[in-house]
Write a protein that holds these residues in place. Structure first.
Motif, PDB file in Angstrom:
ATOM      1  N   GLY A  16       0.809  -1.218   0.000  1.00 20.43           N
ATOM      2  CA  GLY A  16       0.000   0.000   0.000  1.00 20.43           C
ATOM      3  C   GLY A  16       0.836   1.259   0.000  1.00 20.43           C
ATOM      4  N   ARG A  17       0.189   2.360   0.317  1.00 23.53           N
ATOM      5  CA  ARG A  17       0.870   3.657   0.374  1.00 23.53           C
ATOM      6  C   ARG A  17       1.608   3.781   1.696  1.00 23.53           C
ATOM      7  N   ARG A  18       2.705   4.536   1.683  1.00 23.11           N
ATOM      8  CA  ARG A  18       3.507   4.684   2.897  1.00 23.11           C
ATOM      9  C   ARG A  18       3.805   6.143   3.161  1.00 23.11           C
ATOM     10  N   ALA A  19       3.896   6.454   4.457  1.00 25.02           N
ATOM     11  CA  ALA A  19       4.258   7.801   4.886  1.00 25.02           C
ATOM     12  C   ALA A  19       5.366   7.678   5.919  1.00 25.02           C
ATOM     13  N   PRO A  20       6.624   7.886   5.508  1.00 27.37           N
ATOM     14  CA  PRO A  20       7.721   7.808   6.479  1.00 27.37           C
ATOM     15  C   PRO A  20       7.764   9.055   7.360  1.00 27.37           C
ATOM     16  N   MET A  21       7.908   8.846   8.642  1.00 25.72           N
ATOM     17  CA  MET A  21       8.041   9.920   9.625  1.00 25.72           C
ATOM     18  C   MET A  21       9.292   9.622  10.453  1.00 25.72           C
ATOM     19  N   PRO A  22       9.792  10.582  11.205  1.00 30.84           N
ATOM     20  CA  PRO A  22      11.013  10.324  11.981  1.00 30.84           C
ATOM     21  C   PRO A  22      10.897   9.184  12.994  1.00 30.84           C
ATOM     22  N   GLY A  23       9.743   8.994  13.615  1.00 35.87           N
ATOM     23  CA  GLY A  23       9.600   7.964  14.632  1.00 35.87           C
ATOM     24  C   GLY A  23       8.999   6.657  14.154  1.00 35.87           C
ATOM     25  N   PHE A  24       8.413   6.664  12.972  1.00 40.45           N
ATOM     26  CA  PHE A  24       7.724   5.472  12.473  1.00 40.45           C
ATOM     27  C   PHE A  24       7.484   5.602  10.979  1.00 40.45           C
ATOM     28  N   VAL A  25       7.025   4.504  10.381  1.00 34.65           N
ATOM     29  CA  VAL A  25       6.546   4.506   8.996  1.00 34.65           C
ATOM     30  C   VAL A  25       5.107   4.016   9.058  1.00 34.65           C
ATOM     31  N   VAL A  28      -0.673   2.272   4.654  1.00 34.62           N
ATOM     32  CA  VAL A  28      -2.134   2.214   4.545  1.00 34.62           C
ATOM     33  C   VAL A  28      -2.477   1.554   3.221  1.00 34.62           C
ATOM     34  N   ARG A  29      -3.308   0.512   3.311  1.00 34.77           N
ATOM     35  CA  ARG A  29      -3.723  -0.203   2.100  1.00 34.77           C
ATOM     36  C   ARG A  29      -5.215  -0.479   2.170  1.00 34.77           C
ATOM     37  N   PRO A  30      -6.015   0.116   1.258  1.00 32.95           N
ATOM     38  CA  PRO A  30      -7.446  -0.218   1.210  1.00 32.95           C
ATOM     39  C   PRO A  30      -7.623  -1.692   0.850  1.00 32.95           C
ATOM     40  N   ARG A  31      -8.519  -2.368   1.574  1.00 35.17           N
ATOM     41  CA  ARG A  31      -8.727  -3.795   1.349  1.00 35.17           C
ATOM     42  C   ARG A  31      -9.600  -4.077   0.138  1.00 35.17           C
ATOM     43  N   GLY A  32     -10.556  -3.203  -0.158  1.00 35.29           N
ATOM     44  CA  GLY A  32     -11.430  -3.406  -1.306  1.00 35.29           C
ATOM     45  C   GLY A  32     -12.460  -4.497  -1.109  1.00 35.29           C
ATOM     46  N   ASP A  33     -12.819  -4.776   0.149  1.00 34.36           N
ATOM     47  CA  ASP A  33     -13.809  -5.824   0.415  1.00 34.36           C
ATOM     48  C   ASP A  33     -15.155  -5.255   0.862  1.00 34.36           C
ATOM     49  N   ASP A  34     -15.390  -3.982   0.639  1.00 38.98           N
ATOM     50  CA  ASP A  34     -16.648  -3.299   0.980  1.00 38.98           C
ATOM     51  C   ASP A  34     -16.979  -3.346   2.463  1.00 38.98           C
ATOM     52  N   ASP A  35     -16.006  -3.632   3.314  1.00 38.42           N
ATOM     53  CA  ASP A  35     -16.187  -3.596   4.765  1.00 38.42           C
ATOM     54  C   ASP A  35     -15.568  -2.291   5.258  1.00 38.42           C
ATOM     55  N   VAL A  74      -8.395   5.724   7.385  1.00 36.64           N
ATOM     56  CA  VAL A  74      -9.041   5.476   6.098  1.00 36.64           C
ATOM     57  C   VAL A  74     -10.031   4.320   6.279  1.00 36.64           C
ATOM     58  N   PRO A  75     -11.334   4.564   6.079  1.00 33.88           N
ATOM     59  CA  PRO A  75     -12.314   3.481   6.248  1.00 33.88           C
ATOM     60  C   PRO A  75     -12.064   2.352   5.254  1.00 33.88           C
ATOM     61  N   GLY A  76     -12.204   1.119   5.723  1.00 34.23           N
ATOM     62  CA  GLY A  76     -12.023  -0.045   4.864  1.00 34.23           C
ATOM     63  C   GLY A  76     -10.580  -0.319   4.497  1.00 34.23           C
ATOM     64  N   ALA A 100      -0.989  12.164  12.921  1.00 31.56           N
ATOM     65  CA  ALA A 100      -2.101  12.910  12.322  1.00 31.56           C
ATOM     66  C   ALA A 100      -1.713  13.429  10.938  1.00 31.56           C
ATOM     67  N   LYS A 101      -0.476  13.916  10.804  1.00 36.73           N
ATOM     68  CA  LYS A 101       0.011  14.408   9.512  1.00 36.73           C
ATOM     69  C   LYS A 101       0.087  13.272   8.498  1.00 36.73           C
ATOM     70  N   ALA A 102       0.607  12.111   8.917  1.00 36.23           N
ATOM     71  CA  ALA A 102       0.725  10.964   8.021  1.00 36.23           C
ATOM     72  C   ALA A 102      -0.656  10.464   7.585  1.00 36.23           C
ATOM     73  N   LEU A 103      -1.602  10.409   8.516  1.00 38.21           N
ATOM     74  CA  LEU A 103      -2.958   9.965   8.161  1.00 38.21           C
ATOM     75  C   LEU A 103      -3.607  10.948   7.202  1.00 38.21           C
ATOM     76  N   GLY A 104      -3.371  12.232   7.421  1.00 37.61           N
ATOM     77  CA  GLY A 104      -3.920  13.237   6.508  1.00 37.61           C
ATOM     78  C   GLY A 104      -3.359  13.103   5.111  1.00 37.61           C
ATOM     79  N   LYS A 105      -2.062  12.819   5.038  1.00 32.16           N
ATOM     80  CA  LYS A 105      -1.412  12.668   3.735  1.00 32.16           C
ATOM     81  C   LYS A 105      -1.932  11.434   3.009  1.00 32.16           C
ATOM     82  N   LEU A 106      -2.117  10.323   3.736  1.00 30.14           N
ATOM     83  CA  LEU A 106      -2.520   9.077   3.090  1.00 30.14           C
ATOM     84  C   LEU A 106      -4.020   8.945   2.886  1.00 30.14           C
ATOM     85  N   SER A 107      -4.806   9.789   3.535  1.00 32.53           N
ATOM     86  CA  SER A 107      -6.254   9.688   3.353  1.00 32.53           C
ATOM     87  C   SER A 107      -6.715  10.415   2.092  1.00 32.53           C
TER      88      SER A 107
END
Length: 113
Positions: A16-25, A28-35, A74-76, A100-107
């Motif tokens: 999936g998509r990745r957002a590297p940050m200083p403390g973590f990476v 996020v990958r959408p599953r595509g299973d409509d859940d 990101v839902p699902g 929060a910044k990484a989630l904003g970028k990947l959403s």
């Protein structure tokens, strides 16, 4: 919000998509299973430190995930936090801001190149 436990799910999230940050990476990958349920997983390798250090980092990541994923995730999709060497010493508020910044970028939707 459920936790990822199977290795295959972690490997799939790596595509999936990745957002590297200083403390973590963050992966996020959408599953595509409509859940619409969000799932998350945490990985901290032995390169980071001993069991005490790794468990402390995982506790911090679980707290961050419980706080931020329900409203900003990101839902699902599957979310995976991979610990980095400097993550355990970083201030918790700084980690929260970075997640929060990484989630904003990947959403945001991907831009076609």
């Amino acid at each position: 919000m459920t936790r990822l436990t199977r290795r295959a799910d972690f490997l799939a999230a790596n595509a999936g998509r990745r957002a590297p940050m200083p403390g973590f990476v963050l992966l996020v990958r959408p599953r595509g299973d409509d859940d619409p349920a969000m799932r998350y997983g945490i990985t901290v390798t032995k390169k980071i430190g001993g069991a005490v250090v790794r468990n402390r980092m995982k506790r911090r990541f679980r707290a961050l995930a419980a706080e931020l994923l329900p409203e900003r995730g990101v839902p699902g999709a599957d979310h995976v936090l991979i610990g980095r060497a400097g993550g355990v010493e970083r201030d918790f508020a700084l980690l929260r801001t970075e997640l929060a910044k990484a989630l904003g970028k990947l959403s945001r939707p991907e831009v076609a190149r």
